[in-house]
Design an enzyme around this catalytic site. Sequence first.
Site, PDB file in Angstrom:
ATOM      1  N   SER A   1      57.673 -48.591  49.610  1.00 65.06           N
ATOM      2  CA  SER A   1      58.626 -49.698  49.554  1.00 65.06           C
ATOM      3  C   SER A   1      59.578 -49.603  48.361  1.00 65.06           C
ATOM      4  O   SER A   1      60.442 -50.456  48.193  1.00 65.06           O
ATOM      5  CB  SER A   1      57.896 -51.038  49.483  1.00 65.06           C
TER       6      SER A   1
ATOM      7  N   ILE B   1      59.251 -50.155  45.219  1.00 61.94           N
ATOM      8  CA  ILE B   1      59.237 -51.282  44.287  1.00 61.94           C
ATOM      9  C   ILE B   1      58.427 -50.934  43.054  1.00 61.94           C
ATOM     10  O   ILE B   1      57.349 -50.344  43.156  1.00 61.94           O
ATOM     11  CB  ILE B   1      58.649 -52.534  44.972  1.00 61.94           C
TER      12      ILE B   1
ATOM     13  N   HIS C   1      56.263 -52.597  40.725  1.00 60.60           N
ATOM     14  CA  HIS C   1      55.533 -53.868  40.698  1.00 60.60           C
ATOM     15  C   HIS C   1      55.252 -54.325  39.272  1.00 60.60           C
ATOM     16  O   HIS C   1      55.268 -53.531  38.336  1.00 60.60           O
ATOM     17  CB  HIS C   1      54.195 -53.707  41.426  1.00 60.60           C
TER      18      HIS C   1
ATOM     19  N   VAL D   1      46.558 -25.657  48.086  1.00 61.74           N
ATOM     20  CA  VAL D   1      45.278 -25.283  47.491  1.00 61.74           C
ATOM     21  C   VAL D   1      44.228 -25.196  48.591  1.00 61.74           C
ATOM     22  O   VAL D   1      43.991 -26.157  49.317  1.00 61.74           O
ATOM     23  CB  VAL D   1      44.857 -26.297  46.409  1.00 61.74           C
TER      24      VAL D   1
ATOM     25  N   LYS E   1      49.835 -56.613  51.271  1.00 63.46           N
ATOM     26  CA  LYS E   1      50.870 -57.413  50.626  1.00 63.46           C
ATOM     27  C   LYS E   1      51.803 -58.025  51.659  1.00 63.46           C
ATOM     28  O   LYS E   1      52.648 -58.834  51.327  1.00 63.46           O
ATOM     29  CB  LYS E   1      51.702 -56.536  49.688  1.00 63.46           C
TER      30      LYS E   1
ATOM     31  N   ILE F   1      44.668 -44.163  44.215  1.00 67.64           N
ATOM     32  CA  ILE F   1      45.952 -44.757  43.822  1.00 67.64           C
ATOM     33  C   ILE F   1      46.694 -45.062  45.122  1.00 67.64           C
ATOM     34  O   ILE F   1      47.436 -44.244  45.638  1.00 67.64           O
ATOM     35  CB  ILE F   1      46.722 -43.790  42.913  1.00 67.64           C
TER      36      ILE F   1
ATOM     37  N   CYS G   1      79.432 -35.311  53.214  1.00 72.21           N
ATOM     38  CA  CYS G   1      78.805 -36.423  53.927  1.00 72.21           C
ATOM     39  C   CYS G   1      79.743 -37.609  53.822  1.00 72.21           C
ATOM     40  O   CYS G   1      79.958 -38.148  52.744  1.00 72.21           O
ATOM     41  CB  CYS G   1      77.461 -36.752  53.303  1.00 72.21           C
TER      42      CYS G   1
ATOM     43  N   CYS H   1      75.485 -42.336  59.814  1.00 69.75           N
ATOM     44  CA  CYS H   1      75.559 -41.357  60.903  1.00 69.75           C
ATOM     45  C   CYS H   1      74.400 -40.375  60.825  1.00 69.75           C
ATOM     46  O   CYS H   1      74.231 -39.522  61.685  1.00 69.75           O
ATOM     47  CB  CYS H   1      76.910 -40.645  60.942  1.00 69.75           C
TER      48      CYS H   1
ATOM     49  N   CYS I   1      77.614 -34.046  58.639  1.00 63.38           N
ATOM     50  CA  CYS I   1      77.289 -33.052  57.619  1.00 63.38           C
ATOM     51  C   CYS I   1      76.112 -32.198  58.049  1.00 63.38           C
ATOM     52  O   CYS I   1      75.819 -31.178  57.443  1.00 63.38           O
ATOM     53  CB  CYS I   1      77.019 -33.706  56.277  1.00 63.38           C
TER      54      CYS I   1
HETATM   55  C1  LIG Z   1      53.843 -47.805  53.042  1.00 59.19           C
HETATM   56  C2  LIG Z   1      53.681 -47.656  51.570  1.00 59.19           C
HETATM   57  C3  LIG Z   1      54.321 -48.542  50.695  1.00 59.19           C
HETATM   58  C4  LIG Z   1      54.149 -48.418  49.315  1.00 59.19           C
HETATM   59  N1  LIG Z   1      54.874 -49.194  48.459  1.00 59.19           N
HETATM   60  C5  LIG Z   1      54.777 -49.013  47.116  1.00 59.19           C
HETATM   61  C6  LIG Z   1      55.594 -49.733  46.222  1.00 59.19           C
HETATM   62  O1  LIG Z   1      56.482 -50.485  46.626  1.00 59.19           O
HETATM   63  N2  LIG Z   1      55.393 -49.589  44.891  1.00 59.19           N
HETATM   64  C7  LIG Z   1      54.453 -48.742  44.408  1.00 59.19           C
HETATM   65  O2  LIG Z   1      54.294 -48.675  43.196  1.00 59.19           O
HETATM   66  N3  LIG Z   1      53.704 -47.990  45.227  1.00 59.19           N
HETATM   67  C8  LIG Z   1      53.848 -48.104  46.576  1.00 59.19           C
HETATM   68  N4  LIG Z   1      53.097 -47.344  47.430  1.00 59.19           N
HETATM   69  C9  LIG Z   1      52.115 -46.451  46.876  1.00 59.19           C
HETATM   70  C10 LIG Z   1      52.707 -45.183  46.361  1.00 59.19           C
HETATM   71  O3  LIG Z   1      53.635 -44.626  47.264  1.00 59.19           O
HETATM   72  C11 LIG Z   1      51.600 -44.189  46.132  1.00 59.19           C
HETATM   73  O4  LIG Z   1      50.558 -44.801  45.434  1.00 59.19           O
HETATM   74  C12 LIG Z   1      52.102 -43.040  45.284  1.00 59.19           C
HETATM   75  O5  LIG Z   1      53.201 -42.434  45.897  1.00 59.19           O
HETATM   76  C13 LIG Z   1      50.990 -42.069  45.085  1.00 59.19           C
HETATM   77  O6  LIG Z   1      51.488 -40.952  44.406  1.00 59.19           O
HETATM   78  P1  LIG Z   1      50.609 -39.664  44.350  1.00 59.19           P
HETATM   79  O7  LIG Z   1      51.349 -38.720  43.506  1.00 59.19           O
HETATM   80  O8  LIG Z   1      49.237 -40.044  43.994  1.00 59.19           O
HETATM   81  O9  LIG Z   1      50.519 -39.211  45.855  1.00 59.19           O
HETATM   82  P2  LIG Z   1      51.508 -38.338  46.775  1.00 59.19           P
HETATM   83  O10 LIG Z   1      52.912 -38.690  46.574  1.00 59.19           O
HETATM   84  O11 LIG Z   1      50.967 -38.405  48.144  1.00 59.19           O
HETATM   85  O12 LIG Z   1      51.333 -36.901  46.170  1.00 59.19           O
HETATM   86  C14 LIG Z   1      50.221 -36.098  46.454  1.00 59.19           C
HETATM   87  C15 LIG Z   1      50.722 -34.694  46.589  1.00 59.19           C
HETATM   88  O13 LIG Z   1      49.628 -33.823  46.689  1.00 59.19           O
HETATM   89  C16 LIG Z   1      49.980 -32.785  47.550  1.00 59.19           C
HETATM   90  N5  LIG Z   1      48.768 -32.130  48.063  1.00 59.19           N
HETATM   91  C17 LIG Z   1      47.810 -32.670  48.841  1.00 59.19           C
HETATM   92  N6  LIG Z   1      46.895 -31.750  49.159  1.00 59.19           N
HETATM   93  C18 LIG Z   1      47.265 -30.602  48.557  1.00 59.19           C
HETATM   94  C19 LIG Z   1      46.719 -29.301  48.505  1.00 59.19           C
HETATM   95  N7  LIG Z   1      45.586 -28.982  49.152  1.00 59.19           N
HETATM   96  N8  LIG Z   1      47.369 -28.358  47.803  1.00 59.19           N
HETATM   97  C20 LIG Z   1      48.522 -28.646  47.156  1.00 59.19           C
HETATM   98  N9  LIG Z   1      49.081 -29.877  47.171  1.00 59.19           N
HETATM   99  C21 LIG Z   1      48.453 -30.838  47.870  1.00 59.19           C
HETATM  100  C22 LIG Z   1      50.759 -33.469  48.628  1.00 59.19           C
HETATM  101  O14 LIG Z   1      51.587 -32.558  49.323  1.00 59.19           O
HETATM  102  C23 LIG Z   1      51.542 -34.503  47.844  1.00 59.19           C
HETATM  103  O15 LIG Z   1      52.849 -34.088  47.526  1.00 59.19           O
HETATM  104  C24 LIG Z   1      53.279 -47.433  48.808  1.00 59.19           C
HETATM  105  C25 LIG Z   1      52.679 -46.535  49.684  1.00 59.19           C
HETATM  106  C26 LIG Z   1      52.895 -46.615  51.041  1.00 59.19           C
HETATM  107  C27 LIG Z   1      52.311 -45.584  51.941  1.00 59.19           C
END
Ligand SMILES: Cc1cc2nc3c(=O)[nH]c(=O)nc-3n(C[C@H](O)[C@H](O)[C@H](O)COP(=O)(O)OP(=O)(O)OC[C@H]3O[C@@H](n4cnc5c(N)ncnc54)[C@H](O)[C@@H]3O)c2cc1C
Lengths: 482, 421
Positions: free
Chosen positions: A47, A49, A51, A174, A251, A337, A402, A439, A444
């Site tokens: 989203s 945001i 927070h 990995v 939420k 997380i 674009c 579009c 583009c």
């Molecule tokens: C619908 C939705 C709404 C949300 N809204 C908010 C919001 O408004 N505000 C907020 O603070 N948070 C929000 N969140 C939560 C937030 O998006 C996540 O908590 C955050 O992006 C987590 O980050 P991360 O780096 O832990 O995970 P990710 O961004 O998922 O990163 C994990 C990475 O690990 C990599 N990976 C996985 N397995 C392997 C492997 N075997 N080898 C190598 N790489 C690997 C993946 O490719 C990925 O890039 C929302 C989430 C969702 C789904």
Amino acid sequence: MQIYDVAIIGAGAVGTAIARELSKLSIKVVVVDRLNDVGGDASKSNSAIIHTGFDAPPDSLESRMVVNANPLYDKLCCDLDIPFKRTGAVLVAVTETEEAELPSIMAKAHANHVDDLEMLSAKEVLELEPAVTPDVRGGLLVPRESIIDPFLFVVALAENATANGTEFLTGWEVSNLTFNENEYTVESPKGEITAKFVVNAAGLFADKISSFLGIDDFKVHPRRGQFHILDKAAPIGTKRIILPVPTKVSKGKICTPTIHGNWLIGPTAEELDDKTATQSTPEGLSDIVAGVVKLVPGVDARYAITQYAGLRPVRTPGGYHLRTFENLPGFLELSGIRSTGLTSSLAVARYGCEKLFKMGLSNKYKKHFVSKRQAIPCFREADEKARNKLIKQNPLYGKVICRCETVTEAEIVEAIRRKPGATDLDGIKRRVRAGLGRCQGGFCGMRTPQILARELDISIEEVTKKGTGSEILDGTTKSLRA
Amino acid sequence: MKKTNCDVAVIGAGPAGLAAAISAYENGARDVILIERDKYLGGILQQCIHNGFGIHVLGEDKTGPEYAEHFIQQVEKLPINCLTETMVLDLSENLTIQASSKQGILHIQPKAVVLAMGCRERTRGAIALPGKRPAGIMTAGTAQRFINCEGYLPGKKILILGSGDIGMIMARRLHLEGAQVQAVVEIMDCIGGLSRNLVQCLQDFDIPLYLRHIITDIRGDKRVEGVDFAPLGDEGQPQLDKKISLDCDTLLLSVGLIPENELSKKAGIQLDKITGGPIVDKNFHTSVPGIFAAGNVAQVFDLVDHVSICGMQAGKSAAEYARGELEHFSESLSKVKAGPGVGTVLPQVLSGPADGPLKFYLRARQVTRKALLQLRNSQNEVVFKKKFRTVRPAEMISVTADNLDCSANEYTFELIGEDNG
Ligand SMILES: Cc1cc2nc3c(=O)[nH]c(=O)nc-3n(C[C@H](O)[C@H](O)[C@H](O)COP(=O)(O)OP(=O)(O)OC[C@H]3O[C@@H](n4cnc5c(N)ncnc54)[C@H](O)[C@@H]3O)c2cc1C
Ligand SMILES: Cc1cc2nc3c(=O)[nH]c(=O)nc-3n(C[C@H](O)[C@H](O)[C@H](O)COP(=O)(O)OP(=O)(O)OC[C@H]3O[C@@H](n4cnc5c(N)ncnc54)[C@H](O)[C@@H]3O)c2cc1C
């Protein structure tokens, strides 16, 4: 073979935030991700945001991380030139039951040390946000809830870490992780890495990464959230994030402006098993509209320009687990997380560093840390004088590629040349918004691949949407003719 | 800030813009500037390498590029200033144009402007298609450009959503290239394009057409792997028990065209909610004095010939306006509305003295056999009528009506079929 001090698995918000934090130290750090670009998973589909943590579970690690992270954004977004806006949020109570909930939401906020909420009467809600439903019975103002560009957030962290010596390996999945005496071997079909410390920031796949080391006390499953993005020209009229009264499971469905002037409505909350289930569904998309019109009656799917879905990594047992293990010195697991990680990443990064220091990582800070990063100069937002200057310096700024988002060839070229740079169409879209407008790349969609091919010195047939296997073309017109 | 003055500026160099520029010059405008964001003149025609262009205007059946060439040569013979690779970013109510080019930002101050920006294709997001978001989903027009202008195939196993002309033409094209065109899926009860294309592009090659079906899922993480679609029930809900799953690597969308009116909005021009283009009078004058609109920017046309004819009229009117010989229509003049059975009408306002016959372009709402088209005035009197064997939404109707009283009247077009007539 190169031995790294730290290998970070996962280049989402959490992985890149900790990478940037570690890049302040005189150590060698590598970040690996299975996808073709940084920020390609949950961190791109949320989203958007930042927070305050007002509704977090009080006294939890999540509460501590989110509440502490929020104030860090003003300086970080200034240093790294990331689009960020403190819009504030209005939580809207429509039914009698919802209205009765408001005092307890306020109390929860105080329990989370978020003390700046304000109780609003129906009249005050409508004065702040006239587009909210006239049925509103009351609400809460949450002044520091903010909006950010989540793609640029991750890209900027990664670029800044790179400028300070961090390496990024993309398309690097990995497939195994082993601990032998005092170092870790990280394996992938593309090769091996040795590191003294390993950070598991793999989001949805954190369980799989930890299981390589024999940790199997938790599982992660996806909770899907679908969204619609609405046209900038849609007559929605809200200025702040409009939140419903939260339910026990989520939420709820919100309506928020995006940092680039569109509106975002969603998300759904669907418990699934399949970690690749990123599709949107007819039911999900209509649920969003049905939910959000109760708050903002002007919302209509007719204004949609695109849809997407993200998977929240739901951990069982639940909650943030930022853990180390006695029998695995040097291994840090950042799991659970779930739905606040975009926000909390900055605090999680610092907290995580401290855990690494405790395990013996040298905390010697660099003398010449580059703390600032500049955004790609944006033609769309420049005034006329600045535009002329940009074109004079680089005539490619005079070539709009674009047309919906007014993105020029110069910006696209720069997005490719930066490190880590865009290597596919999605990467360009996320960095400079080419193809993100109404579009959706109809115009583009043809030129951007040509620029990518030229800059990467590949053929246009090798250009992909998001890495190998997602080529946009399939041979020449002569290839099938007998 | 340096401004370039001129008599008439034309924005967009497709068939509408080319015709407008030529006709503005031929009708006395001396400084004519033609602005095009692309490298080449010709607009969308450059990618339409099939024939079917120019039967009415040139009396010959030509391909798109040949048809365009005819007009481009005329433009090149005349002292018309063509600015290519120049994109208009802004247009104001007092006709100031701001454009960007490799030379920097240009300011142009014409006495009259012709808008000829064409249209764009509707996308996946606009119709909220469910499913995953892999590579291999593109609009039919983008695919056409890849194939016809660049020589690349978008894929080998194709499904096409929408039976607009571009979709059907691409079905044939891809079939001829050796690709497997699995099906054309259409949500409506009838095809969206011309009937000649149904025969020549689908039936002649046995390409299956599924009417009243919608896509319920798109599969594939990296590249499209398959598409599910289902028939619509009586309430418009997909009948999932009758779902069809097809494997394919490409999904082309031909789900409608939208007039390109970002600039019109910036200039404060009043738009018609139904056509999506500016409200115009018979001279193609928009609600802003001195700004004219012609071609697909005003209303999506089926045949290029009509586009050129409108372009010529708009160019001529712009030249007259630039000389101070044409007045803007005022609020109080006659309006023309689309009544029962009629989807769109162009022009939407009548202006000036009724000096001779007036040409109207209309689209029917549904397929109607033995149709009667009538024009009624405010007194509900029928002032014009014409019979048609069949009218279809995809095929534009053009009629000429005479002796209309243009002072403060309200006209309504209606189409009556044999059943409900
Ligand atoms: C619908 C939705 C709404 C949300 N809204 C908010 C919001 O408004 N505000 C907020 O603070 N948070 C929000 N969140 C939560 C937030 O998006 C996540 O908590 C955050 O992006 C987590 O980050 P991360 O780096 O832990 O995970 P990710 O961004 O998922 O990163 C994990 C990475 O690990 C990599 N990976 C996985 N397995 C392997 C492997 N075997 N080898 C190598 N790489 C690997 C993946 O490719 C990925 O890039 C929302 C989430 C969702 C789904
Ligand atoms: C796939 C396809 C098949 C067709 N088949 C047939 C057929 O068989 N027979 C037939 O008679 N007709 C056919 N047509 C219809 C015909 O080609 C169109 O009606 C005609 O091209 C529309 O002309 P136009 O000038 O209005 O728009 P376009 O040809 O789209 O031209 C608009 C021009 O404006 C430029 N422009 C837009 N915005 C700006 C800006 N801000 N600054 C500068 N320049 C700008 C664009 O680059 C473009 O060159 C077909 C159309 C398509 C798309």
